[in-house]
Design a protein around this motif. Sequence first.
Motif, PDB file in Angstrom:
ATOM      1  N   VAL A 140      47.227  30.506  43.303  1.00 34.86           N
ATOM      2  CA  VAL A 140      45.853  30.415  43.847  1.00 34.86           C
ATOM      3  C   VAL A 140      45.129  31.325  43.210  1.00 34.86           C
ATOM      4  N   HIS A 141      44.009  30.981  42.624  1.00 39.32           N
ATOM      5  CA  HIS A 141      42.956  31.874  41.791  1.00 39.32           C
ATOM      6  C   HIS A 141      41.583  31.866  42.836  1.00 39.32           C
ATOM      7  N   ILE A 142      41.073  32.866  43.214  1.00 44.47           N
ATOM      8  CA  ILE A 142      39.953  33.122  44.046  1.00 44.47           C
ATOM      9  C   ILE A 142      38.810  33.542  43.228  1.00 44.47           C
ATOM     10  N   ALA A 143      37.761  32.633  42.637  1.00 44.23           N
ATOM     11  CA  ALA A 143      36.784  33.269  41.967  1.00 44.23           C
ATOM     12  C   ALA A 143      35.871  34.180  42.431  1.00 44.23           C
ATOM     13  N   GLY A 144      35.943  35.307  41.693  1.00 42.04           N
ATOM     14  CA  GLY A 144      35.035  36.476  42.051  1.00 42.04           C
ATOM     15  C   GLY A 144      35.784  37.465  42.859  1.00 42.04           C
ATOM     16  N   TYR A 145      37.056  37.257  43.068  1.00 40.22           N
ATOM     17  CA  TYR A 145      37.892  38.110  43.687  1.00 40.22           C
ATOM     18  C   TYR A 145      38.881  38.950  43.075  1.00 40.22           C
ATOM     19  N   SER A 146      38.811  40.166  43.089  1.00 39.44           N
ATOM     20  CA  SER A 146      39.468  41.057  42.198  1.00 39.44           C
ATOM     21  C   SER A 146      40.524  42.035  43.078  1.00 39.44           C
ATOM     22  N   GLY A 147      40.866  41.800  44.228  1.00 33.49           N
ATOM     23  CA  GLY A 147      41.693  42.781  45.087  1.00 33.49           C
ATOM     24  C   GLY A 147      43.264  42.214  44.846  1.00 33.49           C
ATOM     25  N   ASN A 148      44.080  42.573  45.556  1.00 34.08           N
ATOM     26  CA  ASN A 148      45.431  42.281  45.564  1.00 34.08           C
ATOM     27  C   ASN A 148      45.850  41.631  46.924  1.00 34.08           C
ATOM     28  N   LEU A 149      46.292  40.479  46.667  1.00 37.70           N
ATOM     29  CA  LEU A 149      46.686  39.725  47.950  1.00 37.70           C
ATOM     30  C   LEU A 149      48.105  39.485  48.150  1.00 37.70           C
ATOM     31  N   TYR A 150      48.933  40.034  47.103  1.00 38.61           N
ATOM     32  CA  TYR A 150      50.365  39.957  46.935  1.00 38.61           C
ATOM     33  C   TYR A 150      50.932  40.583  48.342  1.00 38.61           C
ATOM     34  N   ASP A 151      51.983  39.512  49.038  1.00 33.51           N
ATOM     35  CA  ASP A 151      52.471  39.807  50.522  1.00 33.51           C
ATOM     36  C   ASP A 151      51.706  39.715  51.533  1.00 33.51           C
ATOM     37  N   GLU A 152      50.319  39.200  51.094  1.00 33.53           N
ATOM     38  CA  GLU A 152      49.454  38.850  52.354  1.00 33.53           C
ATOM     39  C   GLU A 152      49.529  37.321  52.691  1.00 33.53           C
ATOM     40  N   ILE A 153      49.304  37.062  53.812  1.00 34.87           N
ATOM     41  CA  ILE A 153      49.101  35.610  54.497  1.00 34.87           C
ATOM     42  C   ILE A 153      47.687  35.197  54.241  1.00 34.87           C
ATOM     43  N   ILE A 154      47.591  34.095  53.399  1.00 35.33           N
ATOM     44  CA  ILE A 154      46.195  33.338  53.309  1.00 35.33           C
ATOM     45  C   ILE A 154      46.460  31.874  53.603  1.00 35.33           C
ATOM     46  N   GLU A 155      45.440  31.341  54.022  1.00 33.24           N
ATOM     47  CA  GLU A 155      45.361  29.826  54.117  1.00 33.24           C
ATOM     48  C   GLU A 155      44.450  29.467  53.131  1.00 33.24           C
TER      49      GLU A 155
END
Length: 69
Positions: free
Chosen positions: A20-35
């Motif tokens: 999943v690529h989120i345009a404009g987002y540069s943070g780290n979402l590894y091990d996070e739950i997203i929808e």
Amino acid sequence: MINFGGRPSVDKELKETLEVHIAGYSGNLYDEIIEVEFLKKIRNEIKFNSLEELKNQIDKDYVFIKNLL
């Protein structure tokens, strides 16, 4: 933007992944739950001849998505 399947241009093993690529987002979402939500299929999987061709197509895909939303 979501890629589900192999990555034939960069991975010879062709194992299926979900990216999943989120345009404009540069943070780290590894091990996070997203929808995420699938809205529209953009194109079939393609093996590009170079990483430059792949990058150019991804740029075109982002333009398509911006116009879709």
